[in-house]
Design a protein around this motif. Structure first.
Motif, short mmCIF file in Angstrom:
data_model
loop_
_atom_site.label_atom_id
_atom_site.label_comp_id
_atom_site.label_asym_id
_atom_site.label_seq_id
_atom_site.Cartn_x
_atom_site.Cartn_y
_atom_site.Cartn_z
N HIS A 133 52.75 -16.58 32.32
CA HIS A 133 52.95 -17.85 31.53
C HIS A 133 53.04 -19.18 31.74
CE1 HIS A 133 53.48 -15.12 27.93
NE2 HIS A 133 54.60 -14.70 28.53
N GLU A 134 53.40 -19.31 33.35
CA GLU A 134 53.48 -20.74 33.77
C GLU A 134 52.08 -21.20 33.97
OE1 GLU A 134 57.07 -18.09 35.03
OE2 GLU A 134 54.78 -17.70 35.18
N GLN A 135 51.13 -20.64 33.89
CA GLN A 135 49.73 -21.04 34.06
C GLN A 135 49.07 -20.94 32.83
OE1 GLN A 135 50.57 -18.32 36.43
NE2 GLN A 135 51.42 -19.95 37.85
N LEU A 136 49.41 -19.88 32.09
CA LEU A 136 48.72 -19.36 30.75
C LEU A 136 49.16 -20.52 29.72
CD1 LEU A 136 46.82 -17.56 29.21
CD2 LEU A 136 48.96 -16.41 28.64
N TYR A 137 50.31 -20.89 29.68
CA TYR A 137 50.79 -21.61 28.55
C TYR A 137 50.14 -23.01 28.51
CZ TYR A 137 53.39 -23.45 24.40
OH TYR A 137 53.85 -24.15 23.36
N PRO A 138 50.45 -24.05 29.65
CA PRO A 138 49.60 -25.33 29.73
C PRO A 138 48.10 -25.02 29.58
CG PRO A 138 51.10 -24.89 31.64
CD PRO A 138 50.64 -23.49 30.91
N PHE A 139 47.39 -23.93 29.96
CA PHE A 139 46.03 -23.55 29.75
C PHE A 139 45.56 -23.79 28.13
CE2 PHE A 139 42.22 -20.96 29.36
CZ PHE A 139 41.22 -21.86 29.89
N VAL A 140 46.37 -22.85 27.39
CA VAL A 140 46.15 -22.59 26.25
C VAL A 140 46.57 -23.95 25.50
CG1 VAL A 140 46.88 -21.28 24.14
CG2 VAL A 140 46.35 -20.16 26.29
N ASN A 141 47.51 -24.59 25.72
CA ASN A 141 48.01 -25.69 25.00
C ASN A 141 46.99 -26.98 25.11
OD1 ASN A 141 49.94 -28.34 25.22
ND2 ASN A 141 50.20 -26.92 23.46
N GLY A 142 46.21 -26.78 26.23
CA GLY A 142 45.50 -27.94 26.71
C GLY A 142 44.18 -27.67 25.94
N LEU A 143 43.77 -26.68 25.34
CA LEU A 143 42.78 -26.18 24.53
C LEU A 143 42.91 -26.64 23.13
CD1 LEU A 143 41.84 -22.78 25.77
CD2 LEU A 143 40.72 -24.64 26.44
N GLY A 144 44.03 -27.17 22.75
CA GLY A 144 44.61 -27.39 21.16
C GLY A 144 44.89 -26.02 20.57
N LEU A 145 45.23 -25.01 21.30
CA LEU A 145 45.62 -23.46 20.65
C LEU A 145 47.15 -23.59 20.97
CD1 LEU A 145 42.66 -21.64 21.71
CD2 LEU A 145 42.84 -22.70 19.44
N MET A 146 47.69 -22.35 20.49
CA MET A 146 49.17 -21.92 20.83
C MET A 146 49.34 -20.34 20.53
SD MET A 146 50.25 -20.83 17.48
CE MET A 146 51.84 -20.80 17.78
N TYR A 147 50.38 -20.20 21.20
CA TYR A 147 50.88 -18.88 21.18
C TYR A 147 52.42 -18.71 21.28
CZ TYR A 147 51.19 -18.11 26.20
OH TYR A 147 51.54 -18.48 27.58
N SER A 148 53.01 -17.50 20.86
CA SER A 148 54.35 -17.27 21.04
C SER A 148 54.60 -16.69 22.13
CB SER A 148 54.82 -16.82 19.66
OG SER A 148 54.54 -15.51 19.47
N ILE A 149 55.86 -16.85 22.85
CA ILE A 149 56.26 -16.07 23.84
C ILE A 149 57.51 -15.05 23.52
CG2 ILE A 149 57.06 -16.12 26.21
CD1 ILE A 149 55.97 -18.69 26.80
N PRO A 150 57.36 -13.87 23.73
CA PRO A 150 58.54 -13.14 23.22
C PRO A 150 59.75 -12.90 24.10
CG PRO A 150 56.67 -11.62 24.22
CD PRO A 150 56.27 -13.07 24.05
N ALA A 151 60.79 -12.61 23.73
CA ALA A 151 62.14 -12.51 24.63
C ALA A 151 61.79 -11.61 25.77
CB ALA A 151 63.19 -12.15 23.80
N PRO A 152 62.52 -11.94 27.06
CA PRO A 152 62.16 -11.11 28.19
C PRO A 152 62.37 -9.47 28.07
CG PRO A 152 63.01 -12.90 28.70
CD PRO A 152 63.02 -12.96 27.42
N ASP A 153 63.34 -9.38 26.97
CA ASP A 153 63.91 -7.73 26.82
C ASP A 153 62.92 -7.23 25.85
OD1 ASP A 153 64.78 -9.57 24.91
OD2 ASP A 153 66.72 -8.16 24.92
N GLN A 154 62.17 -7.71 25.12
CA GLN A 154 61.50 -7.11 24.13
C GLN A 154 60.28 -6.38 24.62
OE1 GLN A 154 60.63 -10.83 21.50
NE2 GLN A 154 60.81 -9.23 19.70
N MET A 155 60.13 -5.09 24.07
CA MET A 155 59.12 -4.26 24.49
C MET A 155 57.96 -4.07 23.42
SD MET A 155 59.87 -3.91 27.56
CE MET A 155 58.39 -2.47 27.97
N ASP A 156 58.57 -3.84 22.27
CA ASP A 156 57.29 -3.62 20.98
C ASP A 156 57.30 -4.83 20.18
OD1 ASP A 156 55.63 -2.54 19.28
OD2 ASP A 156 57.50 -1.24 18.28
N TYR A 157 56.42 -5.71 20.18
CA TYR A 157 56.36 -7.00 19.62
C TYR A 157 54.93 -7.45 19.12
CZ TYR A 157 55.31 -8.29 24.25
OH TYR A 157 54.57 -8.31 25.60
#
Length: 207
Positions: A133-157
């Motif tokens: 996510h440290e590299q992925l989120y800025p890259f995706v955001n720079g494309l004008g796109l977005m995504y949600s990051i689940p909580a660290p303890d979530q397994m089925d999401y």
């Protein structure tokens, strides 16, 4: 003499037709086209073949960038299948090859092996891409796109993410974005027929 006159009249009519045609408004893409195209920030990600990929890997080809993940139940497999079906028509309209990068927004579950198997099903033009996510989120955001990051303890999401597709030109610049259509009762996906039409118009005007 009469044949010469007919030929002159025909030539004048042809020239007049070309002039009139060129003066008419030309069809324009419905996609959002960046004018001028936008330079992409430097990035370093991983392709599903295991090698690092960077801006240089976008050069010399038209690339469709799409966010998704292998556990996605609806938008991702539908869009990937639509792109697979459209690929021959897209490649027929451009001199440079057309590729698809599926950027995984679920690095926790999407290993390189999993991405290789998933993208391999759709064809050699498809590349699975991942990063933490440290590299992925800025890259995706720079494309004008977005995504949600689940909580660290979530397994089925589920991962909420953009369903738009970004077009990168052979110089490695963001050239356009194809937005998804939102119809009640249907999943939001990009209209592939419109994308193909818009791509033809974009390639026509590309310098």
């Amino acid at each position: 003499m009469q044949k010469l006159l007919v030929s002159v009249v025909a030539l004048i009519a042809l020239v007049a037709g070309v002039v009139i045609y060129n003066s008419l408004p030309q069809p324009q893409p419905q996609a959002l086209v960046y004018d001028p195209p936008r330079v992409m920030e430097p990035f370093s990600l991983q392709g599903h073949h295991g090698s690092a990929i960077s801006n240089a890997d976008l050069e010399g080809q038209w690339t469709l960038l799409f966010t998704g993940y292998t556990s996605c139940p609806d938008i991702c497999p539908t869009t990937m299948a639509d792109l697979k079906k459209a690929m021959p028509r897209l490649n027929a309209k451009a001199e440079a090859p057309v590729k698809v990068w599926m950027i995984s927004v679920d690095p926790k579950r999407d290993s390189l092996d999993k991405l290789a198997q998933y993208n391999g099903y759709f064809g050699p033009e498809f590349l699975g891409v991942r990063a933490e996510h440290e590299q992925l989120y800025p890259f995706v955001n720079g494309l004008g796109l977005m995504y949600s990051i689940p909580a660290p303890d979530q397994m089925d999401y589920l991962v909420n993410h953009s369903s738009a597709i970004v077009l990168v030109n052979p110089q490695g610049q963001r050239h356009a974005i194809f937005k998804a259509s939102h119809t009640p009762g249907k999943i939001p996906t990009v209209d592939m027929e419109q994308l193909i039409t818009d791509f033809r118009l974009i390639v026509r005007d590309y310098r």
